[in-house]
Motif scaffolding. Structure first.
Motif, PDB file in Angstrom:
ATOM      1  N   VAL A 199       3.534  -4.958   7.477  1.00 46.07           N
ATOM      2  CA  VAL A 199       2.826  -4.817   6.198  1.00 46.07           C
ATOM      3  C   VAL A 199       2.148  -3.450   6.107  1.00 46.07           C
ATOM      4  O   VAL A 199       2.213  -2.787   5.068  1.00 46.07           O
ATOM      5  N   ALA A 200       1.523  -3.017   7.179  1.00 44.22           N
ATOM      6  CA  ALA A 200       0.881  -1.695   7.187  1.00 44.22           C
ATOM      7  C   ALA A 200       1.925  -0.592   7.000  1.00 44.22           C
ATOM      8  O   ALA A 200       1.716   0.349   6.226  1.00 44.22           O
ATOM      9  N   PHE A 201       3.043  -0.703   7.697  1.00 42.46           N
ATOM     10  CA  PHE A 201       4.121   0.279   7.560  1.00 42.46           C
ATOM     11  C   PHE A 201       4.657   0.295   6.127  1.00 42.46           C
ATOM     12  O   PHE A 201       4.838   1.363   5.532  1.00 42.46           O
ATOM     13  N   ALA A 202       4.885  -0.886   5.562  1.00 39.26           N
ATOM     14  CA  ALA A 202       5.407  -0.976   4.189  1.00 39.26           C
ATOM     15  C   ALA A 202       4.417  -0.392   3.185  1.00 39.26           C
ATOM     16  O   ALA A 202       4.815   0.310   2.252  1.00 39.26           O
ATOM     17  N   PHE A 203       3.141  -0.659   3.369  1.00 37.30           N
ATOM     18  CA  PHE A 203       2.134  -0.130   2.450  1.00 37.30           C
ATOM     19  C   PHE A 203       2.169   1.397   2.432  1.00 37.30           C
ATOM     20  O   PHE A 203       2.225   2.018   1.369  1.00 37.30           O
ATOM     21  N   VAL A 204       2.133   1.986   3.610  1.00 38.05           N
ATOM     22  CA  VAL A 204       2.083   3.454   3.698  1.00 38.05           C
ATOM     23  C   VAL A 204       3.369   4.081   3.167  1.00 38.05           C
ATOM     24  O   VAL A 204       3.330   5.024   2.370  1.00 38.05           O
ATOM     25  N   THR A 205       4.503   3.571   3.587  1.00 39.94           N
ATOM     26  CA  THR A 205       5.768   4.173   3.154  1.00 39.94           C
ATOM     27  C   THR A 205       6.005   3.984   1.665  1.00 39.94           C
ATOM     28  O   THR A 205       6.449   4.916   0.990  1.00 39.94           O
ATOM     29  N   ASN A 206       5.723   2.804   1.140  1.00 34.36           N
ATOM     30  CA  ASN A 206       5.916   2.580  -0.296  1.00 34.36           C
ATOM     31  C   ASN A 206       4.972   3.438  -1.108  1.00 34.36           C
ATOM     32  O   ASN A 206       5.350   4.006  -2.127  1.00 34.36           O
ATOM     33  N   LYS A 207       3.742   3.540  -0.652  1.00 29.91           N
ATOM     34  CA  LYS A 207       2.746   4.327  -1.374  1.00 29.91           C
ATOM     35  C   LYS A 207       3.129   5.799  -1.405  1.00 29.91           C
ATOM     36  O   LYS A 207       3.120   6.429  -2.446  1.00 29.91           O
ATOM     37  N   GLN A 208       3.480   6.346  -0.256  1.00 25.97           N
ATOM     38  CA  GLN A 208       3.743   7.785  -0.154  1.00 25.97           C
ATOM     39  C   GLN A 208       5.137   8.179  -0.606  1.00 25.97           C
ATOM     40  O   GLN A 208       5.290   9.091  -1.405  1.00 25.97           O
ATOM     41  N   TRP A 209       6.158   7.536  -0.075  1.00 33.25           N
ATOM     42  CA  TRP A 209       7.518   8.024  -0.277  1.00 33.25           C
ATOM     43  C   TRP A 209       8.293   7.301  -1.358  1.00 33.25           C
ATOM     44  O   TRP A 209       9.258   7.856  -1.872  1.00 33.25           O
ATOM     45  N   VAL A 210       7.938   6.081  -1.702  1.00 33.36           N
ATOM     46  CA  VAL A 210       8.660   5.403  -2.779  1.00 33.36           C
ATOM     47  C   VAL A 210       8.026   5.739  -4.121  1.00 33.36           C
ATOM     48  O   VAL A 210       8.707   6.160  -5.050  1.00 33.36           O
ATOM     49  N   PHE A 211       6.720   5.570  -4.221  1.00 35.15           N
ATOM     50  CA  PHE A 211       6.051   5.749  -5.510  1.00 35.15           C
ATOM     51  C   PHE A 211       5.323   7.074  -5.625  1.00 35.15           C
ATOM     52  O   PHE A 211       4.818   7.406  -6.690  1.00 35.15           O
ATOM     53  N   GLY A 212       5.244   7.850  -4.550  1.00 38.32           N
ATOM     54  CA  GLY A 212       4.674   9.180  -4.598  1.00 38.32           C
ATOM     55  C   GLY A 212       3.201   9.244  -4.930  1.00 38.32           C
ATOM     56  O   GLY A 212       2.719  10.248  -5.459  1.00 38.32           O
TER      57      GLY A 212
END
Length: 65
Positions: free
Chosen positions: A48-61
């Motif tokens: 969940v922590a990994f998904a939060f960071v990656t989605n926030k930064q690299w998916v949605f910018g």
């Protein structure tokens, strides 16, 4: 590539890596602790922590925290 398509491809890519993080951390915690429920909880938290960071930064910018 449209922004929506780029988000969908990024979401699928990072989602696949999130699954990999979950599997690997579950295996690691199972090996370290020998407890399935604890390993499942810890691997879920990592994923969940990994998904939060990656989605926030690299998916949605997003740059806001």
């Amino acid at each position: 590539m449209s922004k929506r398509l780029k988000e969908m491809v990024s979401y699928l890519f990072w989602g696949g890596l999130t699954t990999l993080v979950s599997w690997l951390t579950f295996s690691l915690f199972s090996w370290l602790t020998g407890r399935v429920i604890l390993s499942n909880l810890l691997s879920w938290l990592c994923a969940v922590a990994f998904a939060f960071v990656t989605n926030k930064q690299w998916v949605f910018g997003s740059t806001d925290w």
